[in-house]
Structure formats: structure tokens, C-alpha cells
Design a protein around this motif. Structure first.
Motif, PDB file in Angstrom:
ATOM      1  N   UNK A   6      12.047  -1.292 -33.794  1.00 49.99           N
ATOM      2  CA  UNK A   6      12.012  -2.013 -32.644  1.00 49.99           C
ATOM      3  C   UNK A   6      13.555  -2.083 -32.139  1.00 49.99           C
ATOM      4  N   UNK A   7      14.224  -2.971 -33.184  1.00 52.73           N
ATOM      5  CA  UNK A   7      15.742  -2.954 -32.835  1.00 52.73           C
ATOM      6  C   UNK A   7      16.778  -2.060 -33.282  1.00 52.73           C
ATOM      7  N   UNK A   8      16.766  -1.571 -34.323  1.00 53.56           N
ATOM      8  CA  UNK A   8      17.682  -0.786 -34.926  1.00 53.56           C
ATOM      9  C   UNK A   8      17.557   0.587 -34.215  1.00 53.56           C
ATOM     10  N   UNK A   9      16.344   1.077 -34.166  1.00 56.93           N
ATOM     11  CA  UNK A   9      16.126   2.515 -33.544  1.00 56.93           C
ATOM     12  C   UNK A   9      15.983   2.493 -32.013  1.00 56.93           C
ATOM     13  N   UNK A  10      15.354   1.756 -31.492  1.00 57.67           N
ATOM     14  CA  UNK A  10      14.956   1.473 -30.086  1.00 57.67           C
ATOM     15  C   UNK A  10      15.935   0.435 -29.424  1.00 57.67           C
ATOM     16  N   UNK A  11      16.694  -0.113 -30.169  1.00 62.09           N
ATOM     17  CA  UNK A  11      17.450  -1.143 -29.430  1.00 62.09           C
ATOM     18  C   UNK A  11      16.843  -2.412 -28.607  1.00 62.09           C
ATOM     19  N   UNK A  12      15.846  -2.632 -29.134  1.00 69.62           N
ATOM     20  CA  UNK A  12      15.208  -3.942 -28.360  1.00 69.62           C
ATOM     21  C   UNK A  12      14.918  -4.784 -29.362  1.00 69.62           C
TER      22      UNK A  12
END
Ligand code: FES
Length: 108
Positions: free
Chosen positions: A89-95
Motif C-alpha cells: 500500500x505505501x511503498x508500491x502504491x504511495x498511500x
């Protein structure tokens, strides 16, 4: 295999525009599975993201502490099973994963 970068104190970490995940592997965080958290990041982070190990992030008792730069975003009480959602969610999709944010630095 991802190369592990070890730095001494957290204040030695220089700002970077590159995405980095900093995992505390200090004594307090090791009580909360910091080694497994670190290994899960090491195995699963995309190759363009650095993984950094530090001996303390100054937030003992809230481990495992993880910081994602360059935001920076702080996660507390990270369990080894939760590494996958941070990466996806964070590293790949930036959220950032709001439910896991460290409340001391990220007010709800
Ligand atoms: S040992 Fe992890 S924050 Fe201090």
C-alpha cells in the motif's frame, strides 16, 4: 538479494530523495519481533528501495518502529505479518497505511 545497509545512530541518517525503509533493531524493538520485521522487508522490498537498520529510533516501547522516507512516515507496533501491507500500500502504491501510523507523530 537486497543489500542490508547498517548505520550507527539514527541522527547519522542523511536526507534522501530515494525511498528508504528504516527499521529499528534495538533491544526494545527486538522484544516485538524486530528481526522478523526486518527480514520480511529485506525479502520483499522492491530493488529500488533501500533498507536501513538502526539501533534505536528514539521511540522505545512502541516497537517494532519503522520509518518510511522520504515522507517521512512513522509506523509503530509493526508485526512481521504487517510488512506486506506496508510494502504493497505505501511503498508500491504511495498511500500510507493510516491504521498503523504512529499516533505520536501522525495525529488522527
Ligand atoms: S529500540 Fe526501537 S525505538 Fe528504541
Amino acid at each position: 538479494m537486497k543489500q542490508e545497509v547498517q548505520l550507527p545512530p539514527v541522527n547519522a541518517i542523511k536526507p534522501s530523495s530515494k525511498a528508504r525503509v528504516i527499521v529499528c533493531r534495538g533491544r526494545s524493538c527486538r522484544k516485538y519481533s524486530a528481526e522478523e520485521v526486518f527480514e520480511n522487508f529485506k525479502r520483499n522490498l522492491p530493488p529500488d528501495v533501500d533498507l536501513i537498520s538502526v539501533p534505536c529510533l528514539g521511540q522505545c516501547g512502541n516497537g517494532t518502529m519503522v520509518m518510511v522516507e522520504s515522507d517521512p512516515t512513522w509506523y509503530s507496533q509493526v508485526h512481521p505479518d504487517e510488512v506486506a501491507i506496508i510494502i504493497k500500500q505505501h511503498i508500491i502504491n504511495g498511500c500510507p497505511v493510516k491504521a498503523m501510523l504512529y499516533p505520536k507523530f501522525h495525529k488522527k
